[in-house]
Design a protein around this motif. Structure first.
Motif, PDB file in Angstrom:
ATOM      1  N   THR A   1       0.827  -1.201   0.000  1.00 37.42           N
ATOM      2  CA  THR A   1       0.000   0.000   0.000  1.00 37.42           C
ATOM      3  C   THR A   1       0.861   1.251   0.000  1.00 37.42           C
ATOM      4  O   THR A   1       2.006   1.235   0.455  1.00 37.42           O
ATOM      5  CB  THR A   1      -0.915   0.027   1.231  1.00 37.42           C
ATOM      6  OG1 THR A   1      -0.089  -0.037   2.410  1.00 37.42           O
ATOM      7  CG2 THR A   1      -1.867  -1.162   1.230  1.00 37.42           C
ATOM      8  N   GLU A   2       0.304   2.359  -0.485  1.00 35.91           N
ATOM      9  CA  GLU A   2       1.050   3.603  -0.548  1.00 35.91           C
ATOM     10  C   GLU A   2       1.305   4.190   0.833  1.00 35.91           C
ATOM     11  O   GLU A   2       2.329   4.830   1.076  1.00 35.91           O
ATOM     12  CB  GLU A   2       0.312   4.627  -1.422  1.00 35.91           C
ATOM     13  CG  GLU A   2       0.300   4.274  -2.903  1.00 35.91           C
ATOM     14  CD  GLU A   2       1.696   4.227  -3.505  1.00 35.91           C
ATOM     15  OE1 GLU A   2       2.510   5.126  -3.197  1.00 35.91           O
ATOM     16  OE2 GLU A   2       1.978   3.288  -4.278  1.00 35.91           O
ATOM     17  N   ASP A   3       0.369   3.990   1.768  1.00 39.26           N
ATOM     18  CA  ASP A   3       0.544   4.552   3.116  1.00 39.26           C
ATOM     19  C   ASP A   3       1.180   3.565   4.087  1.00 39.26           C
ATOM     20  O   ASP A   3       1.402   3.878   5.252  1.00 39.26           O
ATOM     21  CB  ASP A   3      -0.786   5.060   3.672  1.00 39.26           C
ATOM     22  CG  ASP A   3      -1.819   3.954   3.881  1.00 39.26           C
ATOM     23  OD1 ASP A   3      -1.506   2.764   3.621  1.00 39.26           O
ATOM     24  OD2 ASP A   3      -2.950   4.280   4.296  1.00 39.26           O
ATOM     25  N   GLY A   4       1.466   2.369   3.640  1.00 34.87           N
ATOM     26  CA  GLY A   4       2.164   1.396   4.466  1.00 34.87           C
ATOM     27  C   GLY A   4       1.341   0.746   5.550  1.00 34.87           C
ATOM     28  O   GLY A   4       1.892   0.172   6.488  1.00 34.87           O
ATOM     29  N   ARG A   5       0.030   0.756   5.401  1.00 33.03           N
ATOM     30  CA  ARG A   5      -0.806   0.194   6.467  1.00 33.03           C
ATOM     31  C   ARG A   5      -0.661  -1.321   6.595  1.00 33.03           C
ATOM     32  O   ARG A   5      -1.061  -1.901   7.600  1.00 33.03           O
ATOM     33  CB  ARG A   5      -2.267   0.568   6.256  1.00 33.03           C
ATOM     34  CG  ARG A   5      -2.883   0.070   4.967  1.00 33.03           C
ATOM     35  CD  ARG A   5      -4.301   0.623   4.778  1.00 33.03           C
ATOM     36  NE  ARG A   5      -4.940   0.117   3.565  1.00 33.03           N
ATOM     37  CZ  ARG A   5      -4.783   0.658   2.369  1.00 33.03           C
ATOM     38  NH1 ARG A   5      -3.990   1.706   2.209  1.00 33.03           N
ATOM     39  NH2 ARG A   5      -5.411   0.140   1.318  1.00 33.03           N
ATOM     40  N   ASP A   6      -0.079  -1.966   5.590  1.00 28.32           N
ATOM     41  CA  ASP A   6       0.118  -3.415   5.648  1.00 28.32           C
ATOM     42  C   ASP A   6       1.454  -3.810   6.255  1.00 28.32           C
ATOM     43  O   ASP A   6       1.774  -4.989   6.350  1.00 28.32           O
ATOM     44  CB  ASP A   6       0.013  -4.017   4.240  1.00 28.32           C
ATOM     45  CG  ASP A   6       1.079  -3.467   3.287  1.00 28.32           C
ATOM     46  OD1 ASP A   6       1.141  -2.234   3.124  1.00 28.32           O
ATOM     47  OD2 ASP A   6       1.838  -4.270   2.709  1.00 28.32           O
TER      48      ASP A   6
ATOM     49  N   SER B   1       4.487  -4.606   8.950  1.00 28.74           N
ATOM     50  CA  SER B   1       4.544  -5.245  10.264  1.00 28.74           C
ATOM     51  C   SER B   1       4.783  -4.189  11.336  1.00 28.74           C
ATOM     52  O   SER B   1       5.224  -3.069  11.051  1.00 28.74           O
ATOM     53  CB  SER B   1       5.667  -6.282  10.303  1.00 28.74           C
ATOM     54  OG  SER B   1       6.919  -5.670  10.081  1.00 28.74           O
ATOM     55  N   LEU B   2       4.509  -4.553  12.569  1.00 23.91           N
ATOM     56  CA  LEU B   2       4.662  -3.607  13.679  1.00 23.91           C
ATOM     57  C   LEU B   2       6.073  -3.066  13.757  1.00 23.91           C
ATOM     58  O   LEU B   2       6.280  -1.864  14.003  1.00 23.91           O
ATOM     59  CB  LEU B   2       4.287  -4.296  14.997  1.00 23.91           C
ATOM     60  CG  LEU B   2       4.454  -3.453  16.266  1.00 23.91           C
ATOM     61  CD1 LEU B   2       3.567  -2.212  16.211  1.00 23.91           C
ATOM     62  CD2 LEU B   2       4.145  -4.297  17.503  1.00 23.91           C
ATOM     63  N   SER B   3       7.076  -3.919  13.544  1.00 26.04           N
ATOM     64  CA  SER B   3       8.456  -3.467  13.673  1.00 26.04           C
ATOM     65  C   SER B   3       8.799  -2.389  12.649  1.00 26.04           C
ATOM     66  O   SER B   3       9.668  -1.547  12.886  1.00 26.04           O
ATOM     67  CB  SER B   3       9.425  -4.644  13.528  1.00 26.04           C
ATOM     68  OG  SER B   3       9.373  -5.175  12.210  1.00 26.04           O
ATOM     69  N   GLN B   4       8.118  -2.397  11.505  1.00 24.41           N
ATOM     70  CA  GLN B   4       8.391  -1.390  10.489  1.00 24.41           C
ATOM     71  C   GLN B   4       7.499  -0.160  10.597  1.00 24.41           C
ATOM     72  O   GLN B   4       7.576   0.743   9.765  1.00 24.41           O
ATOM     73  CB  GLN B   4       8.282  -2.017   9.097  1.00 24.41           C
ATOM     74  CG  GLN B   4       9.405  -3.005   8.843  1.00 24.41           C
ATOM     75  CD  GLN B   4       9.361  -3.630   7.477  1.00 24.41           C
ATOM     76  OE1 GLN B   4       8.592  -3.223   6.621  1.00 24.41           O
ATOM     77  NE2 GLN B   4      10.179  -4.647   7.268  1.00 24.41           N
ATOM     78  N   LYS B   5       6.667  -0.129  11.639  1.00 22.89           N
ATOM     79  CA  LYS B   5       5.867   1.059  11.927  1.00 22.89           C
ATOM     80  C   LYS B   5       6.367   1.788  13.170  1.00 22.89           C
ATOM     81  O   LYS B   5       5.960   2.918  13.436  1.00 22.89           O
ATOM     82  CB  LYS B   5       4.406   0.668  12.144  1.00 22.89           C
ATOM     83  CG  LYS B   5       3.704   0.106  10.923  1.00 22.89           C
ATOM     84  CD  LYS B   5       2.279  -0.305  11.281  1.00 22.89           C
ATOM     85  CE  LYS B   5       1.556  -0.902  10.096  1.00 22.89           C
ATOM     86  NZ  LYS B   5       0.192  -1.380  10.449  1.00 22.89           N
ATOM     87  N   MET B   6       7.230   1.128  13.925  1.00 24.06           N
ATOM     88  CA  MET B   6       7.709   1.721  15.175  1.00 24.06           C
ATOM     89  C   MET B   6       8.679   2.869  14.877  1.00 24.06           C
ATOM     90  O   MET B   6       9.428   2.813  13.897  1.00 24.06           O
ATOM     91  CB  MET B   6       8.389   0.652  16.035  1.00 24.06           C
ATOM     92  CG  MET B   6       7.435  -0.417  16.522  1.00 24.06           C
ATOM     93  SD  MET B   6       8.263  -1.676  17.529  1.00 24.06           S
ATOM     94  CE  MET B   6       8.634  -0.723  18.988  1.00 24.06           C
ATOM     95  N   PRO B   7       8.696   3.901  15.714  1.00 22.57           N
ATOM     96  CA  PRO B   7       9.612   5.029  15.488  1.00 22.57           C
ATOM     97  C   PRO B   7      11.061   4.568  15.524  1.00 22.57           C
ATOM     98  O   PRO B   7      11.417   3.614  16.213  1.00 22.57           O
ATOM     99  CB  PRO B   7       9.305   5.958  16.667  1.00 22.57           C
ATOM    100  CG  PRO B   7       7.945   5.579  17.134  1.00 22.57           C
ATOM    101  CD  PRO B   7       7.829   4.103  16.886  1.00 22.57           C
ATOM    102  N   GLY B   8      11.895   5.251  14.760  1.00 24.42           N
ATOM    103  CA  GLY B   8      13.314   4.917  14.765  1.00 24.42           C
ATOM    104  C   GLY B   8      13.818   4.512  13.398  1.00 24.42           C
ATOM    105  O   GLY B   8      13.127   4.647  12.380  1.00 24.42           O
ATOM    106  N   TRP B   9      15.023   3.975  13.381  1.00 24.14           N
ATOM    107  CA  TRP B   9      15.708   3.658  12.133  1.00 24.14           C
ATOM    108  C   TRP B   9      14.950   2.651  11.285  1.00 24.14           C
ATOM    109  O   TRP B   9      14.953   2.722  10.059  1.00 24.14           O
ATOM    110  CB  TRP B   9      17.109   3.124  12.440  1.00 24.14           C
ATOM    111  CG  TRP B   9      17.917   2.863  11.216  1.00 24.14           C
ATOM    112  CD1 TRP B   9      18.613   3.785  10.473  1.00 24.14           C
ATOM    113  CD2 TRP B   9      18.108   1.617  10.553  1.00 24.14           C
ATOM    114  NE1 TRP B   9      19.230   3.183   9.396  1.00 24.14           N
ATOM    115  CE2 TRP B   9      18.934   1.851   9.431  1.00 24.14           C
ATOM    116  CE3 TRP B   9      17.668   0.318  10.808  1.00 24.14           C
ATOM    117  CZ2 TRP B   9      19.328   0.839   8.579  1.00 24.14           C
ATOM    118  CZ3 TRP B   9      18.063  -0.690   9.945  1.00 24.14           C
ATOM    119  CH2 TRP B   9      18.884  -0.424   8.844  1.00 24.14           C
ATOM    120  N   ASN B  10      14.273   1.704  11.918  1.00 24.95           N
ATOM    121  CA  ASN B  10      13.603   0.640  11.190  1.00 24.95           C
ATOM    122  C   ASN B  10      12.219   1.037  10.694  1.00 24.95           C
ATOM    123  O   ASN B  10      11.505   0.232  10.115  1.00 24.95           O
ATOM    124  CB  ASN B  10      13.488  -0.624  12.062  1.00 24.95           C
ATOM    125  CG  ASN B  10      13.317  -1.883  11.226  1.00 24.95           C
ATOM    126  OD1 ASN B  10      14.001  -2.069  10.246  1.00 24.95           O
ATOM    127  ND2 ASN B  10      12.379  -2.733  11.614  1.00 24.95           N
TER     128      ASN B  10
END
Length: 238
Positions: free
Chosen positions: A99-104, A106-115
């Motif tokens: 998706t364009e907004d990244g709603r799909d 994983s949690l680790s790729q939505k968490m703040p920070g480098w990842n």
């Protein structure tokens, strides 16, 4: 004893373990897997445009970029050429969201920070670098997880291809490479990691992670050692 893959990267767990035998890697049962070598990780702004704090961060990452451009990418490209000529399966995985907004993601790729990665699948940043681009009908898989086995149907694909041995290259050694290696090992794949075709954010992280995973989840060796063991470049394509 001269340094080789048989006595390098030994952790305390395997300090006294006997040297392993050379692996038996039938071409039809062996695949080369390139993990996450994407444009986003190689892009850099002009250093002169940055603030002093940003320049310090830029400089901290310079060894990684030098390793990628001077060693990891050219050696992986050379190995791909040999593997293709020998008829070995070459597979690729990349981090990208559907998706364009990244709603799909994983949690680790939505968490703040480098990842925290927002890499829509059609965007230029999410594409594999041109030097290592898939050729012909080679398979590319898209994931929003660290492990390529967990986040894709790679497990099914390897099974259908008759693969039992997986040679891993790519970035980052201590993250997606390591996670993929552990998942493969847990499902009884025979895994080899090519130390000169991988990189982490720092040399310390790279070498420490190789020491951690070697001898239990994989065997760590150089691309030159693998080429010698498999006689790549010395046999006709089947």
């Amino acid at each position: 004893m001269p340094t080789s893959w048989k006595n390098s990267y030994r952790s305390i767990y395997y300090a006294d373990a006997p040297a392993p035998d050379d692996p038996h890697l039938p071409l039809k049962e062996t695949a080369l897997l390139v993990i996450d070598v994407q444009n986003v990780y190689l892009e850099r702004p002009a250093r002169a445009t940055l603030t002093p704090a940003q320049q310090a961060h830029y400089d901290a990452w310079t060894p990684f970029h030098e390793r990628m451009h001077n060693q990891v990418i050219p050696r992986t490209a050379a190995l791909l050429k040999l593997a293709r000529a020998a008829g070995m399966e070459c597979l690729f995985v990349r981090i990208a969201c559907q998706t364009e907004d990244g709603r799909d993601r994983s949690l680790s790729q939505k968490m703040p920070g480098w990842n925290n990665l927002l890499l829509p699948k059609s965007g230029l940043p999410s594409q594999i670098v041109p030097q290592l681009a898939p050729a012909g009908d080679e398979i590319t898989l898209t994931k929003t997880t660290d492990s390529a086995l967990t986040g894709t149907n790679l497990r099914l694909i390897l099974h259908n291809l008759g693969i039992r041995h997986v040679i891993c290259t790519g970035i980052f050694t201590d993250q997606c490479v390591s996670s993929t290696v552990r998942s493969l090992a847990d499902e009884s794949y025979d895994v080899i990691v090519l130390e000169d075709c991988c990189a982490a954010g720092s040399e310390t992280l790279h070498h420490k992670e190789l020491e951690i995973i070697n001898m239990i989840y994989c065997h760590v060796m150089s691309s030159a050692e693998l080429i010698e063991i498999m006689h790549l470049g010395q046999q006709p394509k089947p």
